[in-house]
Design a protein around this motif. Structure first.
Motif, short mmCIF file in Angstrom:
data_model
loop_
_atom_site.label_atom_id
_atom_site.label_comp_id
_atom_site.label_asym_id
_atom_site.label_seq_id
_atom_site.Cartn_x
_atom_site.Cartn_y
_atom_site.Cartn_z
N TRP A 85 -7.99 -7.59 -13.03
CA TRP A 85 -8.56 -6.16 -12.17
C TRP A 85 -7.70 -5.08 -11.92
CZ3 TRP A 85 -10.95 -5.75 -6.60
CH2 TRP A 85 -11.80 -4.44 -6.83
N ILE A 86 -7.15 -4.31 -12.85
CA ILE A 86 -6.07 -2.94 -13.23
C ILE A 86 -6.53 -2.30 -11.43
CG2 ILE A 86 -5.29 -1.47 -14.18
CD1 ILE A 86 -5.20 -4.02 -15.17
N ARG A 87 -6.40 -2.21 -10.21
CA ARG A 87 -6.29 -1.45 -9.32
C ARG A 87 -5.38 -0.66 -9.01
NH1 ARG A 87 -7.70 -5.73 -4.96
NH2 ARG A 87 -8.64 -3.69 -3.80
N PRO A 88 -5.54 0.57 -7.83
CA PRO A 88 -4.64 1.11 -7.21
C PRO A 88 -4.34 0.25 -6.65
CG PRO A 88 -6.37 2.35 -7.74
CD PRO A 88 -7.09 1.01 -7.69
N LEU A 89 -2.71 0.35 -5.94
CA LEU A 89 -2.15 -0.48 -5.19
C LEU A 89 -2.34 0.64 -3.98
CD1 LEU A 89 1.67 -0.89 -6.60
CD2 LEU A 89 0.62 -2.59 -5.96
N ALA A 90 -2.53 1.62 -3.97
CA ALA A 90 -2.82 2.03 -2.24
C ALA A 90 -4.59 1.38 -1.50
CB ALA A 90 -3.30 3.73 -2.38
N ASN A 91 -5.48 0.51 -2.90
CA ASN A 91 -6.70 0.73 -2.13
C ASN A 91 -6.23 -1.32 -2.22
OD1 ASN A 91 -7.18 2.85 -2.40
ND2 ASN A 91 -8.42 2.49 -4.58
N MET A 92 -5.15 -1.42 -1.92
CA MET A 92 -5.38 -3.13 -2.01
C MET A 92 -5.94 -3.86 -0.61
SD MET A 92 -3.75 -4.86 -4.46
CE MET A 92 -3.19 -6.60 -4.20
N ARG B 256 0.61 -1.13 0.24
CA ARG B 256 -0.12 -0.01 0.21
C ARG B 256 0.85 1.11 -0.01
NH1 ARG B 256 -4.82 -1.84 3.88
NH2 ARG B 256 -5.53 -1.94 2.73
N ARG B 257 2.34 1.20 0.55
CA ARG B 257 3.46 2.53 0.61
C ARG B 257 3.33 2.52 -1.08
NH1 ARG B 257 5.58 -0.12 5.55
NH2 ARG B 257 7.61 -0.84 3.62
N ARG B 258 2.93 1.84 -2.18
CA ARG B 258 3.39 2.21 -3.16
C ARG B 258 2.55 2.52 -4.57
NH1 ARG B 258 5.01 -4.15 -5.31
NH2 ARG B 258 6.77 -3.99 -3.63
#
Length: 545
Positions: free
Chosen positions: A538-545, A464-466
């Protein structure tokens, strides 16, 4: 085009299949075969995603695509393959005209286990709470709504909100199939079509090679010649008329094989523009030649820096009894050199003090002192260098027309040098000591969770820090599911997994890559093996994992 579609499968002269049978010797109609299931064009990935999320997920599912993209065929294959462990119920689109009609259909599925005397909204919400008991007994309910874009928006949103209000990990899973307008009708349109509690699976049109892969096994099964029926001309024509749709593909393919499809209209060339091709070419060549010559001119005309020669300047030295120092004057300023101890009186051949005896910045010379050209005494005053001071010369006893110079005052004894004090520790050494202390303080015992594949596991906090986006391939409550997927694709070391939490339970996610934009994540899939390229992550933001 519509008129042709309506007449392709007509019954004139026995229909189209008897003509195909007579011309090509086919045993059956290749376009009417439902098997084998077509796995390419991400259809197999869509089917596997539905299987997984219907059984273990907590999301409402959207299966979208253009008309004829094969949504109904995928739902039929899902029911055929998963009926043993899932309870499927189709909701008829034609009868769901209101919330009251939806409540009646859900009461029929529950076999009147619910009280039907309440408001329709309460009945729908009660059905999803009741469906949690079926999951606890080992068989989860799945509601299939095909052509869901034809339903009223209030009915669709009531169904979705009732699922969200229940325990989504155990309640009946609604699967909506329809066109792309279904996303707006459900009110979940957002960045990429994703929204909390909803997962969208989009079916794209077929490419030319995928049309061939779909028709080739059916032509062989029907006893036709692949080289003849799927020649380059026929394949291009079929792909152009079908527009990558399964529904249109079944209608236009027999017409192309029987040469009934009209050829595409020829493109008309404008004579005026066609006649200007040579002048346009001449202008392009002229522009290229001008650019080339300008580059050459810029290279030649580049000024070359030439080092300027230092100007040789005349120097003079003034000697006299009133001026014990030697003054060397230049055009820009004065350079004075102080003689050392035991300076001799000036004679006709006056001695110039050694370079070590002169110091820059001495007192200025007397205005009425005689001057001697410096060219007769020295060519250039050298730069002062640190040398040991020479012993004073004895005073000569020769006569001189000039008055003797005064004796210099004795120099003070040099003071003893102070002892060197120990230097404080450098900042780097202090930082290393702080880091060592911090490292010792943070060496806490590891968490209780031990990943099965430590070399493929990444902690959730580090992920999530990425910044940027990643491609999620699979997720589930069981770690064995993602471990099996990673071992199946062991040749792709970039596939990683992490552990998060969903509904109070551990949730394992397999993802790949770290990209700045969603387009980069989609484009990088071309470098993966064929099995992974067929999947649609599913293309998703790393911060929302």
């Amino acid at each position: 085009m519509n008129a042709m579609d309506e007449g392709l499968n007509g019954l004139d002269a026995g229909g189209l299949f008897p003509r195909l049978q007579s011309r090509y010797g086919l045993r059956s109609d290749p376009t009417a075969m439902e098997t084998p299931f077509f796995p390419d064009a991400q259809r197999q990935h869509a089917l596997e995603t539905l299987r997984h999320l219907c059984g273990f997920g907590d999301l409402a599912l959207l299966l979208t695509g253009a008309k004829g993209a094969g949504k109904t065929r995928i739902l039929a294959e899902l029911v055929r393959s998963e009926s043993a462990r899932l309870a499927f119920h189709r909701l008829p689109t034609a009868s769901l005209t209101s919330a009251q009609a939806l409540s009646r259909e859900l009461l029929a599925i529950a076999h009147h286990a619910l009280a039907g005397n309440g408001a329709p909204r309460d009945t729908v919400h009660g059905f999803f709470r009741w469906s949690e008991t079926a999951t606890r007994k080992g068989q989860r309910l799945v509601l299939l709504v095909d052509d869901a874009d034809r339903l009223p928006e209030d009915v669709l949103r009531l169904l979705l909100n009732a699922f969200r209000s229940a325990d989504s990990a155990k309640a009946a899973v609604p699967v909506f199939a329809g066109s792309d307008q279904l996303v707006q009708a459900l009110g979940v349109a957002g960045d990429g079509g994703d929204a909390p509690g909803v997962y969208q699976i989009h079916l794209r049109p077929l490419t030319r090679e995928e049309v061939r892969a779909y028709l080739e096994p059916r032509v062989r099964q029907a006893g036709g010649k692949v080289e003849e029926l799927l020649s380059g001309r026929n394949l291009s024509r079929i792909h152009e008329l079908s527009q990558g749709s399964f529904g249109r593909l079944k209608r236009v393919t027999p017409a192309v094989w029987l040469d009934l499809a009209s050829p595409p209209p020829a493109r008309r060339r404008l004579p005026a523009l066609y006649g200007l091709r040579w002048p346009a070419l001449a202008l392009v060549l002229l522009a290229v030649s001008w650019w080339f010559v300008s580059r050459q001119y810029d290279t030649v005309a580049t000024p070359v820096e030439v080092a300027e020669e230092p100007v040789r300047e005349r120097k003079t030295i003034s000697l006299g009894p009133d001026n014990p120092d030697v003054l060397v004057s230049t055009g820009e300023g004065a350079l004075s050199a102080t003689s050392g101890r035991g300076q001799q009186p000036a004679q006709e051949n006056a001695r110039v003090p050694a370079p070590s005896d002169r110091a820059v910045g001495g007192p200025s010379a007397s205005a009425d002192a005689p001057t001697v050209p410096a060219d007769e005494l020295l060519e250039r005053a050298p730069q002062p260098e640190p040398e040991p001071k020479p012993e004073p010369d004895p005073e000569p006893k020769t006569e001189s027309t000039l008055e003797p110079l005064p004796e210099p005052e004795p120099e003070p004894e040099p003071e003893p040098e102070p002892k060197a004090e120990p230097e404080p520790a450098s900042q780097a050494e202090q930082g290393s000591e702080v880091d060592a202390g911090t490292e010792a303080a943070t060496n806490e015992p590891a968490a209780a969770f031990q990943p099965a594949l430590a070399d493929r596991f990444e902690p959730l906090a580090a992920v999530r820090r990425r910044d940027g986006f990643t491609a999620q391939y699979i997720a589930g409550y069981e770690e064995a599911t993602v471990v099996s997927f990673l071992r199946q694709h062991a040749s792709v070391p970039g596939l990683r997994y992490t552990r998060t939490e969903r509904g109070g339970r551990p949730w394992f996610v397999v993802f790949y890559g770290n990209y700045d934009t969603r387009d980069q994540a989609r484009a990088d899939r071309a470098s993966l093996p064929r099995e992974l390229r067929q999947l649609e992550p599913w293309i998703r933001p790393l911060a929302n994992m």
